[in-house]
Design an enzyme around this catalytic site. Sequence first.
Site, short mmCIF file in Angstrom:
data_model
loop_
_atom_site.label_atom_id
_atom_site.label_comp_id
_atom_site.label_asym_id
_atom_site.label_seq_id
_atom_site.Cartn_x
_atom_site.Cartn_y
_atom_site.Cartn_z
N HIS A 50 1.02 -13.75 -17.60
CA HIS A 50 1.32 -12.31 -17.69
C HIS A 50 2.84 -12.19 -17.82
O HIS A 50 3.55 -11.92 -16.85
CB HIS A 50 0.81 -11.58 -16.44
CG HIS A 50 1.25 -10.15 -16.39
ND1 HIS A 50 0.88 -9.23 -17.33
CD2 HIS A 50 2.06 -9.49 -15.53
CE1 HIS A 50 1.43 -8.05 -17.05
NE2 HIS A 50 2.15 -8.20 -15.96
N ASP B 47 -2.87 -6.30 -19.81
CA ASP B 47 -2.53 -6.78 -21.15
C ASP B 47 -3.73 -6.66 -22.08
O ASP B 47 -3.61 -6.25 -23.24
CB ASP B 47 -2.07 -8.25 -21.07
CG ASP B 47 -0.97 -8.43 -20.04
OD1 ASP B 47 0.10 -7.87 -20.23
OD2 ASP B 47 -1.22 -9.09 -19.01
N GLN C 266 1.33 -14.87 3.04
CA GLN C 266 0.06 -14.15 3.06
C GLN C 266 -1.12 -15.10 2.83
O GLN C 266 -2.21 -14.88 3.37
CB GLN C 266 0.10 -13.01 2.03
CG GLN C 266 1.12 -11.96 2.49
CD GLN C 266 1.23 -10.74 1.62
OE1 GLN C 266 0.65 -10.68 0.53
NE2 GLN C 266 1.97 -9.75 2.08
N VAL D 15 -1.64 -9.00 -8.23
CA VAL D 15 -1.00 -8.09 -9.18
C VAL D 15 0.52 -8.27 -9.14
O VAL D 15 1.19 -8.24 -10.17
CB VAL D 15 -1.39 -6.62 -8.84
CG1 VAL D 15 -0.64 -5.63 -9.72
CG2 VAL D 15 -2.90 -6.42 -8.98
N ALA E 92 0.81 -1.23 0.00
CA ALA E 92 0.00 0.00 0.00
C ALA E 92 0.83 1.27 0.00
O ALA E 92 0.32 2.35 -0.30
CB ALA E 92 -0.94 -0.02 1.21
N GLN F 154 3.99 2.29 -5.59
CA GLN F 154 3.51 3.19 -6.64
C GLN F 154 2.17 2.79 -7.27
O GLN F 154 1.36 3.65 -7.58
CB GLN F 154 4.59 3.45 -7.69
CG GLN F 154 5.24 2.25 -8.32
CD GLN F 154 5.69 2.55 -9.75
OE1 GLN F 154 5.60 3.69 -10.22
NE2 GLN F 154 6.15 1.53 -10.45
N1 LIG Z 1 0.08 -8.01 -13.14
C1 LIG Z 1 0.37 -6.86 -13.72
O1 LIG Z 1 -0.17 -6.54 -14.80
C2 LIG Z 1 1.36 -5.90 -13.12
C3 LIG Z 1 2.10 -6.25 -12.02
N2 LIG Z 1 3.02 -5.38 -11.48
C4 LIG Z 1 3.75 -5.81 -10.28
O2 LIG Z 1 3.15 -5.24 -9.11
C5 LIG Z 1 4.09 -5.24 -8.05
C6 LIG Z 1 4.11 -3.89 -7.34
O3 LIG Z 1 4.56 -2.89 -8.21
P1 LIG Z 1 4.82 -1.38 -7.70
O4 LIG Z 1 3.68 -0.89 -6.90
O5 LIG Z 1 5.26 -0.64 -8.88
O6 LIG Z 1 6.08 -1.63 -6.76
P2 LIG Z 1 6.62 -0.72 -5.57
O7 LIG Z 1 8.00 -1.18 -5.26
O8 LIG Z 1 6.40 0.72 -5.84
O9 LIG Z 1 5.65 -1.12 -4.37
C7 LIG Z 1 5.62 -2.40 -3.85
C8 LIG Z 1 5.29 -2.27 -2.39
O10 LIG Z 1 5.12 -3.59 -1.87
C9 LIG Z 1 5.67 -3.58 -0.58
N3 LIG Z 1 5.94 -4.94 -0.12
C10 LIG Z 1 7.03 -5.71 -0.31
N4 LIG Z 1 6.92 -6.86 0.38
C11 LIG Z 1 5.74 -6.82 1.00
C12 LIG Z 1 5.07 -7.70 1.87
N5 LIG Z 1 5.60 -8.87 2.25
N6 LIG Z 1 3.86 -7.34 2.34
C13 LIG Z 1 3.30 -6.17 2.00
N7 LIG Z 1 3.89 -5.27 1.20
C14 LIG Z 1 5.09 -5.60 0.70
C15 LIG Z 1 6.92 -2.72 -0.70
O11 LIG Z 1 7.39 -2.29 0.55
C16 LIG Z 1 6.39 -1.59 -1.57
O12 LIG Z 1 5.83 -0.54 -0.78
C17 LIG Z 1 5.43 -5.63 -8.69
O13 LIG Z 1 5.68 -7.01 -8.47
C18 LIG Z 1 5.19 -5.39 -10.17
O14 LIG Z 1 6.05 -6.13 -10.99
C19 LIG Z 1 3.20 -4.15 -12.01
C20 LIG Z 1 2.46 -3.73 -13.10
C21 LIG Z 1 1.51 -4.60 -13.74
O1 LIG Z 2 6.44 -5.26 -16.82
C1 LIG Z 2 6.51 -5.25 -15.59
O2 LIG Z 2 7.42 -5.70 -14.91
C2 LIG Z 2 5.35 -4.66 -14.85
C3 LIG Z 2 4.17 -5.31 -15.42
O3 LIG Z 2 3.85 -6.42 -15.08
C4 LIG Z 2 3.56 -4.68 -16.59
O4 LIG Z 2 3.74 -3.47 -16.82
O5 LIG Z 2 2.85 -5.38 -17.30
#
Ligand SMILES: NC(=O)C1=CN([C@@H]2O[C@H](COP(=O)(O)OP(=O)(O)OC[C@H]3O[C@@H](n4cnc5c(N)ncnc54)[C@H](O)[C@@H]3O)[C@@H](O)[C@H]2O)C=CC1
Ligand SMILES: O=C([O-])CC(=O)C(=O)O
Length: 331
Positions: free
Chosen positions: A187, A159, A112, A129, A12, A15
């Site tokens: 994904h 996607d 979790q 996610v 939370a 980004q």
């Molecule tokens: N499925 C999809 O289409 C997409 C997936 N993602 C993924 O989403 C994830 C998050 O991305 P962002 O928000 O950009 O990353 P970020 O680094 O800005 O935020 C991630 C947050 O998760 C927290 N975190 C880490 N371990 C944790 C835990 N055990 N419990 C609770 N919180 C924890 C971190 O402290 C951080 O605040 C990444 O794995 C990214 O690759 C990103 C874009 C699209």
């Molecule tokens: O590409 C990444 O690592 C983040 C993500 O999952 C996306 O933007 O689809």
Amino acid sequence: MAETLKVVVTGAAGQIAYSLLFSVAKGDVFGKDQPLELLLLDITPMMEVLNGVVMELMDCAIPLVKNIVATDDPMVAFKDVDAAFMVGAMPRREGMERKDLLKANVKIFKAQGQAMDQVAKKTVKVIVVGNPANTNGCILSKYAPSIPKANFTCMTRLDQNRAQAQIAAKLGVSNEQVSNVIIWGNHSSTQFPDVAHASVTIQGKTMSVPEAIKDDSYLNNEFIKTVQQRGAAVIKARKLSSAMSAAKAACDHMRDWFVGTGKNWVSMGVISDGSYGIREGLMYSYPVKIQDKAWTIVQDLKISQFAREKMDATAAELSEELDAALAECEA
Ligand SMILES: NC(=O)C1=CN([C@@H]2O[C@H](COP(=O)(O)OP(=O)(O)OC[C@H]3O[C@@H](n4cnc5c(N)ncnc54)[C@H](O)[C@@H]3O)[C@@H](O)[C@H]2O)C=CC1
Ligand SMILES: O=C([O-])CC(=O)C(=O)O
């Protein structure tokens, strides 16, 4: 007014959550009349940052938000939740594939899952996610056996939205004129964005996307590659992974799950029941229809040889990922 819905967002302080929380709080997902309790989970070192997010949420002065809980304890965050956005995980950097995150992230989902199993509502609807999203989703479900498998999904809606936007731009129409684009599989860069069953409405006339585009070479090559590589392209440009579009897609996914899809279908990673010859138990992205908060896989679509090969390749990658993740969890 409806009973307060409990919604957890993990990661939370990160980004994606920064965009996601605002959309959820103002009613874009669960409706403009649905009061909410927001449970925000992050890790201990991020509690100060998270506190800043809480301050900002309060300062939005949104009437739907009845209570906010910020915590580093999964047992508090998942207590009696109705909906879970599982975002908290490490994002990839330039040059990495999403599966390179498996070692770092999969154990988060094991822990979790165990917490959810104990304290979440058995009806909780979960979207994963955090990457690698499909495999993390499988692990989460495995470690929360008291919650039905159908309640665990992962996000391929980004996607789908990317694919839809590429087609709309190519045809010079607006996004809502394009429907039923499918994302099959993982994904990842092996996903198969498929427009063979998609349609577009132009000046009141509905036709298939391939018929409207009239360029199979584009659809079978450049289009697929652009969607597969879009996440990497955003990272290259922004030096950070997609966040605004990821948050929007997570909202689309959860809203459709709660509200339904009507006559169209959407793509979601769900635990495979063997449909379309995919190994049972993989979290594979399929086209689904949703009614009364329950999804069903769209069946009996005609699959070409071209599609079959792409669907099998992404399934093979998912099989490898799942086996590696299970080994990691047992280590
Ligand atoms: N499925 C999809 O289409 C997409 C997936 N993602 C993924 O989403 C994830 C998050 O991305 P962002 O928000 O950009 O990353 P970020 O680094 O800005 O935020 C991630 C947050 O998760 C927290 N975190 C880490 N371990 C944790 C835990 N055990 N419990 C609770 N919180 C924890 C971190 O402290 C951080 O605040 C990444 O794995 C990214 O690759 C990103 C874009 C699209
Ligand atoms: O590409 C990444 O690592 C983040 C993500 O999952 C996306 O933007 O689809």
